[in-house]
Design an enzyme around this catalytic site. Structure first.
Site, PDB file in Angstrom:
ATOM      1  N   GLU A   1      -9.895  -1.669   5.110  1.00 54.00           N
ATOM      2  CA  GLU A   1     -10.254  -1.349   6.366  1.00 54.00           C
ATOM      3  C   GLU A   1     -11.520  -2.281   6.609  1.00 54.00           C
ATOM      4  OE1 GLU A   1      -8.812   0.526   8.508  1.00 54.00           O
ATOM      5  OE2 GLU A   1      -8.209   2.278   7.486  1.00 54.00           O
TER       6      GLU A   1
ATOM      7  N   HIS B   1      -7.542  -3.654  10.185  1.00 54.14           N
ATOM      8  CA  HIS B   1      -7.220  -3.537   8.852  1.00 54.14           C
ATOM      9  C   HIS B   1      -6.096  -4.246   8.310  1.00 54.14           C
ATOM     10  CE1 HIS B   1      -4.458   0.279   9.750  1.00 54.14           C
ATOM     11  NE2 HIS B   1      -3.744  -0.798   9.592  1.00 54.14           N
TER      12      HIS B   1
ATOM     13  N   ASN C   1      -7.637  -1.695  14.453  1.00 57.62           N
ATOM     14  CA  ASN C   1      -8.940  -1.861  14.095  1.00 57.62           C
ATOM     15  C   ASN C   1      -8.988  -3.061  12.943  1.00 57.62           C
ATOM     16  OD1 ASN C   1      -7.961  -1.148  11.617  1.00 57.62           O
ATOM     17  ND2 ASN C   1      -9.685   0.428  11.231  1.00 57.62           N
TER      18      ASN C   1
ATOM     19  N   ASP D   1       0.756  -1.312   0.109  1.00 60.26           N
ATOM     20  CA  ASP D   1       0.134  -0.053   0.096  1.00 60.26           C
ATOM     21  C   ASP D   1       1.003   1.345   0.166  1.00 60.26           C
ATOM     22  OD1 ASP D   1       1.054  -0.527   2.434  1.00 60.26           O
ATOM     23  OD2 ASP D   1      -1.102  -0.750   3.422  1.00 60.26           O
TER      24      ASP D   1
HETATM   25  C1  F6R Z   1       1.597  -1.050   5.967  1.00 62.25           C
HETATM   26  C2  F6R Z   1       0.187  -1.913   6.411  1.00 62.25           C
HETATM   27  C3  F6R Z   1      -0.620  -1.710   7.392  1.00 62.25           C
HETATM   28  C4  F6R Z   1       0.239  -1.951   8.758  1.00 62.25           C
HETATM   29  C5  F6R Z   1      -0.662  -1.766   9.899  1.00 62.25           C
HETATM   30  C6  F6R Z   1       0.173  -2.110  11.468  1.00 62.25           C
HETATM   31  O1  F6R Z   1       2.210  -1.553   4.914  1.00 62.25           O
HETATM   32  O2  F6R Z   1      -0.175  -2.516   5.399  1.00 62.25           O
HETATM   33  O3  F6R Z   1      -1.561  -2.757   7.477  1.00 62.25           O
HETATM   34  O4  F6R Z   1       0.719  -3.442   8.745  1.00 62.25           O
HETATM   35  O5  F6R Z   1      -1.153  -0.551   9.983  1.00 62.25           O
HETATM   36  O6  F6R Z   1       0.891  -0.983  11.395  1.00 62.25           O
HETATM   37  P1  F6R Z   1       2.001  -0.918  12.565  1.00 62.25           P
HETATM   38  O7  F6R Z   1       2.829  -2.259  12.565  1.00 62.25           O
HETATM   39  O8  F6R Z   1       2.796   0.457  12.516  1.00 62.25           O
HETATM   40  O9  F6R Z   1       1.207  -0.951  13.841  1.00 62.25           O
END
Ligand code: F6R
Length: 233
Positions: A138, A133, A131, A63
């Site tokens: 999401e 995702h 949450n 992403d």
């Molecule tokens: C980032 C991604 C997100 C993260 C998620 C957790 O490329 O795909 O889904 O894996 O937001 O982020 P952290 O590790 O910062 O808690």
């Protein structure tokens, strides 16, 4: 699906680095799928210390924010350059959804096409949001979703504010691989450490619903979860 329980993020990052190296060595030319965020930092640091050298020609990001320049210090592309490509000597192509050749109206279809042509990914790294995702799918994202632009949930914006300097206006949109896109990888290596992630994991593993994006991936034969949560496995 396999769940490996570890004591903490440090042990989990070491185990993930070991598995990542092993899985990618089975088909060294196959492209790799990378994730960003705090959870991945320990893993990339371990790969660097171990002297891991990617032998593939392509890496695909999960992403990217919409509205940040590719070279912005806060873009995921820049994060991967800093933590993966530069330290590990990767000189091939970095494919970033929504960026470069994937910008513009046909960009997401082009990203899907190139991923299909060069894939499957030997291993796709995944984190999970508080949450639930997965990438930026999401809650509410359908299991058959594909690469597309999305609006970030308020909980995601609040959680991700820690990655930006104070006062920075956070991007509210992103381009993300869809859940069906992610499911094309041979192995999904999902890392989740710390109590804030435990509930999201439990819900995703126990209830099949678009409210819990992880539930779209639980039947993937190559799903490996490394976590410090006690999931009773
Ligand atoms: C980032 C991604 C997100 C993260 C998620 C957790 O490329 O795909 O889904 O894996 O937001 O982020 P952290 O590790 O910062 O808690």
């Amino acid at each position: 699906m396999r769940i490996e329980q570890v004591a903490d993020a440090s042990e989990g990052s070491s185990r993930a680095a070991e598995l990542f190296a092993l899985l990618s060595s089975a088909d060294p030319g196959a492209p790799l799928g990378l994730a960003t965020g705090a959870t991945m930092q320990g893993l990339y640091a371990r790969l660097t210390t171990q002297g891991f050298r990617p032998r593939c020609s392509d890496i695909f990001l999960l992403d990217e924010y919409v509205g940040l320049a590719e070279q912005s210090p806060y873009s995921f592309a820049e994060e991967i350059r800093k933590r993966f490509s530069d330290p590990l000597g990767f000189q091939g192509h970095t494919h970033v959804p929504g960026q470069g050749p994937y910008a513009g109206p046909d960009g997401n279809a082009r990203f899907e096409q190139i991923l299909a042509e060069r894939g499957p990914l030997s291993v796709q790294l995944l984190g999970i949001g508080t949450n639930g995702h997965i990438a930026f799918n999401e809650p509410g994202s359908p299991a058959d979703s594909r690469t597309r632009e999305v609006v970030l949930a308020q909980e995601t914006l609040t959680a991700n504010a820690r990655h930006f300097p104070e006062g920075f206006v956070l991007p509210t949109r992103a381009t993300t691989q869809g859940l069906a896109t992610i499911a094309q990888a041979s192995t999904l290596l999902l890392l989740a450490f710390g109590p804030s992630k435990h509930e999201a994991l439990r819900s995703g593993l126990s209830t099949v619903s678009t409210d819990h994006p992880l539930s779209a991936l639980v039947d993937h034969p190559g799903l490996i979860i490394i976590t410090d949560a006690d999931l009773g496995n």
